[in-house]
Design a protein around this motif. Structure first.
Motif, PDB file in Angstrom:
ATOM      1  N   VAL A  75       0.895  -1.235  -0.054  1.00  0.00           N
ATOM      2  CA  VAL A  75      -0.025   0.054  -0.074  1.00  0.00           C
ATOM      3  C   VAL A  75       0.992   1.327  -0.109  1.00  0.00           C
ATOM      4  O   VAL A  75       2.287   1.199   0.219  1.00  0.00           O
ATOM      5  N   ALA A  76       0.199   2.348  -0.071  1.00  0.00           N
ATOM      6  CA  ALA A  76       1.235   3.564  -0.275  1.00  0.00           C
ATOM      7  C   ALA A  76       0.241   4.576  -0.187  1.00  0.00           C
ATOM      8  O   ALA A  76      -1.322   4.620  -0.132  1.00  0.00           O
ATOM      9  N   SER A  77       0.770   5.977   0.223  1.00  0.00           N
ATOM     10  CA  SER A  77      -0.183   6.937   0.305  1.00  0.00           C
ATOM     11  C   SER A  77       0.665   8.399  -0.194  1.00  0.00           C
ATOM     12  O   SER A  77       1.962   8.132  -0.097  1.00  0.00           O
ATOM     13  N   GLY A  78       0.062   9.473  -0.477  1.00  0.00           N
ATOM     14  CA  GLY A  78       0.871  10.427  -0.906  1.00  0.00           C
ATOM     15  C   GLY A  78       0.241  11.929  -1.475  1.00  0.00           C
ATOM     16  O   GLY A  78      -0.918  11.943  -0.842  1.00  0.00           O
ATOM     17  N   ASP A  79       1.079  12.775  -1.699  1.00  0.00           N
ATOM     18  CA  ASP A  79       0.660  13.971  -1.767  1.00  0.00           C
ATOM     19  C   ASP A  79      -0.301  14.633  -0.797  1.00  0.00           C
ATOM     20  O   ASP A  79      -1.505  15.188  -1.084  1.00  0.00           O
ATOM     21  N   PRO A  80       0.043  14.921   0.209  1.00  0.00           N
ATOM     22  CA  PRO A  80      -0.861  15.195   1.489  1.00  0.00           C
ATOM     23  C   PRO A  80      -0.926  16.626   1.301  1.00  0.00           C
ATOM     24  O   PRO A  80      -0.342  17.540   1.180  1.00  0.00           O
ATOM     25  N   VAL A  86      -4.046  10.864  -0.990  1.00  0.00           N
ATOM     26  CA  VAL A  86      -4.187   9.902  -1.699  1.00  0.00           C
ATOM     27  C   VAL A  86      -3.706   8.557  -1.172  1.00  0.00           C
ATOM     28  O   VAL A  86      -2.530   8.559  -0.605  1.00  0.00           O
ATOM     29  N   LEU A  87      -4.485   7.602  -1.148  1.00  0.00           N
ATOM     30  CA  LEU A  87      -4.315   6.138  -0.697  1.00  0.00           C
ATOM     31  C   LEU A  87      -4.199   5.235  -1.940  1.00  0.00           C
ATOM     32  O   LEU A  87      -4.985   5.479  -3.059  1.00  0.00           O
ATOM     33  N   TRP A  88      -3.344   4.518  -1.861  1.00  0.00           N
ATOM     34  CA  TRP A  88      -2.888   3.496  -3.324  1.00  0.00           C
ATOM     35  C   TRP A  88      -2.876   2.146  -2.845  1.00  0.00           C
ATOM     36  O   TRP A  88      -2.305   1.794  -1.731  1.00  0.00           O
ATOM     37  N   THR A  89      -3.390   1.531  -3.728  1.00  0.00           N
ATOM     38  CA  THR A  89      -3.143  -0.146  -3.665  1.00  0.00           C
ATOM     39  C   THR A  89      -3.156  -0.768  -5.245  1.00  0.00           C
ATOM     40  O   THR A  89      -3.736  -0.101  -6.174  1.00  0.00           O
ATOM     41  N   ARG A  90      -2.541  -1.817  -5.458  1.00  0.00           N
ATOM     42  CA  ARG A  90      -2.909  -2.418  -6.862  1.00  0.00           C
ATOM     43  C   ARG A  90      -3.054  -3.851  -6.419  1.00  0.00           C
ATOM     44  O   ARG A  90      -2.158  -4.700  -5.940  1.00  0.00           O
ATOM     45  N   LEU A  91      -4.182  -4.740  -6.891  1.00  0.00           N
ATOM     46  CA  LEU A  91      -4.482  -5.879  -6.744  1.00  0.00           C
ATOM     47  C   LEU A  91      -3.741  -6.868  -7.685  1.00  0.00           C
ATOM     48  O   LEU A  91      -3.836  -6.600  -8.908  1.00  0.00           O
ATOM     49  N   ALA A  92      -3.067  -7.634  -6.995  1.00  0.00           N
ATOM     50  CA  ALA A  92      -2.263  -8.613  -7.924  1.00  0.00           C
ATOM     51  C   ALA A  92      -1.898  -9.771  -7.069  1.00  0.00           C
ATOM     52  O   ALA A  92      -0.755 -10.047  -6.717  1.00  0.00           O
ATOM     53  N   ALA A 164      -1.445  -2.555   6.861  1.00  0.00           N
ATOM     54  CA  ALA A 164      -1.973  -1.165   7.261  1.00  0.00           C
ATOM     55  C   ALA A 164      -0.884  -0.111   6.840  1.00  0.00           C
ATOM     56  O   ALA A 164       0.339  -0.471   6.988  1.00  0.00           O
ATOM     57  N   GLY A 165      -1.266   1.028   6.422  1.00  0.00           N
ATOM     58  CA  GLY A 165      -0.399   1.912   6.346  1.00  0.00           C
ATOM     59  C   GLY A 165      -0.629   3.171   7.288  1.00  0.00           C
ATOM     60  O   GLY A 165      -1.699   3.324   7.757  1.00  0.00           O
ATOM     61  N   ARG A 166       0.522   3.828   7.255  1.00  0.00           N
ATOM     62  CA  ARG A 166       0.233   5.111   8.058  1.00  0.00           C
ATOM     63  C   ARG A 166       0.680   6.314   7.213  1.00  0.00           C
ATOM     64  O   ARG A 166       1.486   6.574   6.397  1.00  0.00           O
ATOM     65  N   THR A 167      -0.018   7.377   7.633  1.00  0.00           N
ATOM     66  CA  THR A 167      -0.033   8.639   6.395  1.00  0.00           C
ATOM     67  C   THR A 167       0.015   9.788   7.563  1.00  0.00           C
ATOM     68  O   THR A 167      -0.788   9.707   8.688  1.00  0.00           O
ATOM     69  N   ARG A 168      -0.185  11.141   7.001  1.00  0.00           N
ATOM     70  CA  ARG A 168      -0.811  12.077   7.638  1.00  0.00           C
ATOM     71  C   ARG A 168      -1.183  13.307   6.673  1.00  0.00           C
ATOM     72  O   ARG A 168      -0.893  13.325   5.547  1.00  0.00           O
ATOM     73  N   THR A 169      -1.782  14.359   7.165  1.00  0.00           N
ATOM     74  CA  THR A 169      -2.315  15.492   6.478  1.00  0.00           C
ATOM     75  C   THR A 169      -1.173  16.583   6.793  1.00  0.00           C
ATOM     76  O   THR A 169      -0.508  16.647   7.798  1.00  0.00           O
ATOM     77  N   HIS A 269       5.073   6.067   5.680  1.00  0.00           N
ATOM     78  CA  HIS A 269       5.128   7.407   5.296  1.00  0.00           C
ATOM     79  C   HIS A 269       4.402   7.887   3.727  1.00  0.00           C
ATOM     80  O   HIS A 269       4.601   7.089   3.020  1.00  0.00           O
ATOM     81  N   PRO A 270       3.876   8.951   4.054  1.00  0.00           N
ATOM     82  CA  PRO A 270       3.291   9.108   2.804  1.00  0.00           C
ATOM     83  C   PRO A 270       4.430   9.770   1.809  1.00  0.00           C
ATOM     84  O   PRO A 270       5.504  10.346   2.041  1.00  0.00           O
ATOM     85  N   PHE A 271       4.347   9.494   0.545  1.00  0.00           N
ATOM     86  CA  PHE A 271       5.401   9.837  -0.447  1.00  0.00           C
ATOM     87  C   PHE A 271       5.011  10.942  -1.467  1.00  0.00           C
ATOM     88  O   PHE A 271       3.748  10.955  -1.926  1.00  0.00           O
TER      89      PHE A 271
END
Length: 555
Positions: A75-80, A86-92, A164-169, A269-271
Motif C-alpha cells: 500500500v502507499a499514500s501520497g501528496d498530503p 491519496v491512498l493507493w494499492t494494486r491488486l495482484a 496497514a499504512g500510516r499517513t498524515r495530512t 510514510h506518505p510519498f
C-alpha cells in the motif's frame, strides 16, 4: 502543456497534444519490432483516452472468489493536503502475471481510514473499483480529513486485508507550523542491490518522503536479480529484457513493488513522487529518445511508461496521463513553513547539446532558447515564488542544479549536458526568478547522480565570492551504482574545481532534512553496502542552513 486544471473524473480528459501523431503511428506500427497487433491497438486506445474494446463492459469479479492474497504489492499514500491524502494499492494475487491474476474483470475494494493503528476509531470508509484497464490499481483521494493529523489506513478485497499504512495530512493553510522533517530518495535500480536504504527510511521518524526519480529502471533484470544474487528464487525471464510495452512496464513495477523494504517505506510514510528518465528510457528529452527510433514510435512507448507510472504511484486524477503527456509538476504546502514546487525536468526539455556527452560549455549548450522545464512550467515556478508566503521554498527535482565542473581547468572543464549545466540559460532564468521574488530560504532537492552532494547555490558559480542564494542537496541513490565508495576517485578534483561544493560522498543512502523557523538541518544517511542485505545506517555528515542567511555550515 499549460498548467491548467483538469476534471477529476478519470474518463473526462481533453485530447493529448500528441494524439494526432499517435493515430498516425497506429496505422504503421502493426507487428513492427516491439508491438504486436494487440499491443498496438491497446496502445492507441489508451493514448487517445478511449478504453480498449470490451474493457468498459467487463464484468465484476466477486471478490470472495479471490483465493490468494491480492495485496502482494503493498500500500502507499501520497501528496498530503490539509484535508486530503491519496491512498493507493494494486491488486495482484499473481504479481508476475500480465494481468496480475485477475483477468479483465473489475473488483470492488473497501478502504478505511482510522485515527489508531488498531482501527478502533474509523473516521472514513468507502468502496473503490479496481479496473483492469488501470491494472487493478486503486487511487482513493480521501477528503474531509483534519489538518496536521496522523492517520492509519487499509484496504479489503473479499476476505483479504491489506497491510496497514500510516499517513498524515499537512497543516492547515496559513498555519505557522514549527517543524517538518522530510526525507529525499532516488535511483533504485533493482538489479544493483537490496533496498536496505528503504528499510532504514521506514524506521526513521519523518513526516513525508520525496522520491526524486528513477523509481524504476528499464534495463533487464536477470533471473538471479543481478547484484542481489538470489539463490532461493528465480525471477521469470519476462524481466530479462528492456521494458518497451505497457505490459512490460506494469510487470516491472510489480517486480520493484514486491520488495518488502520498499513496501515498508511506503506503508510508513506518505510519498511525493516525480519521475526522471529511467521510468521511461535513459536520458530521453521530451519526445526525443536515446536511440534512433521515430518520434511517433517513442511516444507510444512514453505513453505506456507514463500510464504505468500513474497506475503504480499514489497520485491524484489530475496527474493521470493523456496519452504520452502528463502534468506531473505541482505545488504542495506545509502551512507557512514550507512551499514545495515539484518539477518535471524530463518531459518538456530541449534535446541535450553536444550529443549528450560531457562537454565544455559552448554555443550549442548556451543557446538562450534552450529550456529544461518548458516555458509554461518555468512561468508557473516563478509565479509561485512571487506569491509564496512560506519561510522555506523547496524545489524537489531530478538533476544537478548547481554548476559541477569535471576538471580543474577553468577554461576547459567539461560539464554534464544532461543536467542544468547543459541548459545554463534555463538555469539563469530560474535564478533570476528566485532573486526577483526575494525568496531568502531556497532549498533544491536533487536525485539522479548516485552520490551525495551539498552545494551552496551561487549568484555566479565562477566567482566563489558572489552571493549565496540557496542550498542544494543530492540524496545519493537507494541502490543504483551498487555499493559505492565513501570517496570516489574524482573526489579531490570535484571538490577543488567546485568551491561551492561542500560535501561529496559516494555511498548509498538518503537525505533527511528538518525544517524549523530558525534553521534547517540536513543529514546525509548512508549504508555500508547494498549488494548484501541488512547493512546498518550511519550519518555521514550533517549541515545547517540558517533562515535568512543562505549557506551551509557543519552541524
Amino acid at each position: 502543456m499549460a498548467p491548467t486544471g483538469r476534471h477529476s473524473a478519470l474518463a473526462e480528459h481533453a485530447f493529448s497534444p500528441h494524439d494526432a501523431v499517435l493515430r498516425a503511428a497506429g496505422r504503421h506500427l502493426g507487428r513492427r519490432r516491439f508491438l504486436t497487433v494487440t499491443a498496438a491497438a491497446a496502445a492507441l486506445a489508451f493514448t487517445t483516452n478511449v478504453p480498449a474494446r470490451g474493457a468498459a463492459a467487463a464484468g465484476e469479479l466477486d471478490a470472495a472468489r479471490i483465493s490468494s492474497d491480492p495485496f502482494t504489492l503493498g500500500v502507499a499514500s501520497g501528496d498530503p493536503l490539509p484535508d486530503s491524502v491519496v491512498l493507493w494499492t494494486r491488486l495482484a494475487p499473481v504479481p508476475f502475471a500480465v494481468d496480475g491474476g485477475l483477468g479483465e474483470q473489475r473488483v470492488s475494494v473497501q478502504w478505511e481510514v482510522a485515527l489508531d493503528e488498531y482501527f478502533a476509531v474509523v473516521v472514513q470508509r468507502g468502496t473503490a473499483l479496481a479496473h483492469a484497464e488501470y491494472s487493478h490499481s486503486v487511487h482513493v483521494d480521501v477528503k474531509g480529513l483534519t489538518p496536521g493529523t496522523v492517520y492509519h489506513y487499509r484496504f479489503r478485497a473479499g476476505s483479504w486485508f491489506s497491510p496497514a499504512g500510516r499517513t498524515r495530512t499537512s497543516p492547515a493553510a496559513g498555519a505557522d507550523a514549527s517543524s517538518l522533517r522530510l526525507a529525499a530518495v532516488a535511483c533504485q535500480a533493482y538489479q544493483d542491490g537490496y533496498y536496505t536504504v528503504h528499510r532504514h527510511l521506514a524506521e526513521d521518524d519523518v513526516d513525508v518522503v520525496f522520491h526524486l526519480g528513477d523509481y524504476l529502471y528499464e534495463y533487464a533484470v536477470n533471473p538471479s536479480g543481478g547484484e542481489r544474487r538470489y539463490t532461493d528464487i528465480t525471477l521469470p525471464d519476462v524481466f530479462n529484457r528492456e521494458t518497451m510495452t505497457l505490459a512490460d512496464y506494469r510487470m516491472r513495477y510489480a517486480l520493484y513493488k514486491s520488495d518488502e523494504d520498499l513496501q515498508a517505506a511506503h506503508a510508513a510514510h506518505p510519498f511525493v513522487v516525480t519521475w526522471d528518465d529511467h521510468e521511461t528510457e535513459n536520458n530521453y528529452a521530451a519526445d526525443i529518445p536515446e536511440n534512433a527510433v521515430p518520434p511517433e514510435e517513442f511516444l507510444v512507448r512514453r505513453a505506456a511508461a507514463y500510464r504505468a507510472y500513474w497506475e503504480n504511484q499514489p497520485l491524484r486524477a489530475a496527474q493521470l496521463p493523456q496519452g504520452p503527456d502528463a502534468q506531473l509538476y505541482r505545488r504542495l504546502h506545509w502551512g507557512t513553513l514550507a512551499q514545495f514546487d515539484i518539477l518535471d525536468t524530463r518531459q518538456y526539455r530541449s534535446d541535450q547539446a553536444y550529443d549528450d556527452r560531457p562537454h565544455v560549455p559552448g554555443p550549442e549548450s548556451q543557446d538562450p532558447a534552450r529550456t529544461l522545464t518548458g516555458t509554461a512550467q518555468e512561468r508557473w515556478l516563478v509565479d509561485g515564488w512571487q506569491s509564496s508566503t512560506a519561510l522555506w521554498n523547496v524545489m524537489p527535482q531530478q538533476i544537478c542544479f548547481s554548476q559541477r565542473k569535471f576538471g580543474q581547468d577553468a577554461e576547459a572543464a567539461a560539464v554534464s549536458m544532461d543536467a542544468w549545466d547543459g541548459y545554463p540559460a534555463s538555469r539563469d532564468r530560474v535564478v533570476a526568478g528566485a532573486k526577483a521574488a526575494g525568496i531568502d530560504n531556497w532549498l533544491v532537492l536533487t536525485g539522479d547522480v548516485h552520490v551525495g552532494y551539498a552545494f551552496d547555490i551561487k549568484d555566479d558559480f565562477d566567482d566563489p565570492q558572489s552571493a549565496t542564494l540557496g542550498t542544494e542537496v543530492t540524496c545519493s541513490s537507494v541502490a543504483s551504482g551498487r555499493d559505492g565508495v565513501e570517496r570516489p576517485d574524482n573526489w579531490d578534483t570535484y571538490m577543488r574545481a567546485n568551491p561551492h561544493m561542500k560535501f561529496y560522498n559516494g555511498k548509498r543512502g538518503y537525505v533527511r532534512v528538518e525544517f524549523g523557523r530558525r534553521a534547517a538541518r540536513l543529514d546525509f544517511r548512508t549504508v555500508s553496502a547494498v549488494t548484501t542485505p541488512g547493512a546498518p545506517v550511519t550519518t555521514a555528515a550533517s549541515f545547517v542552513t540558517e533562515a535568512g542567511s543562505p549557506g551551509l555550515k557543519p552541524a
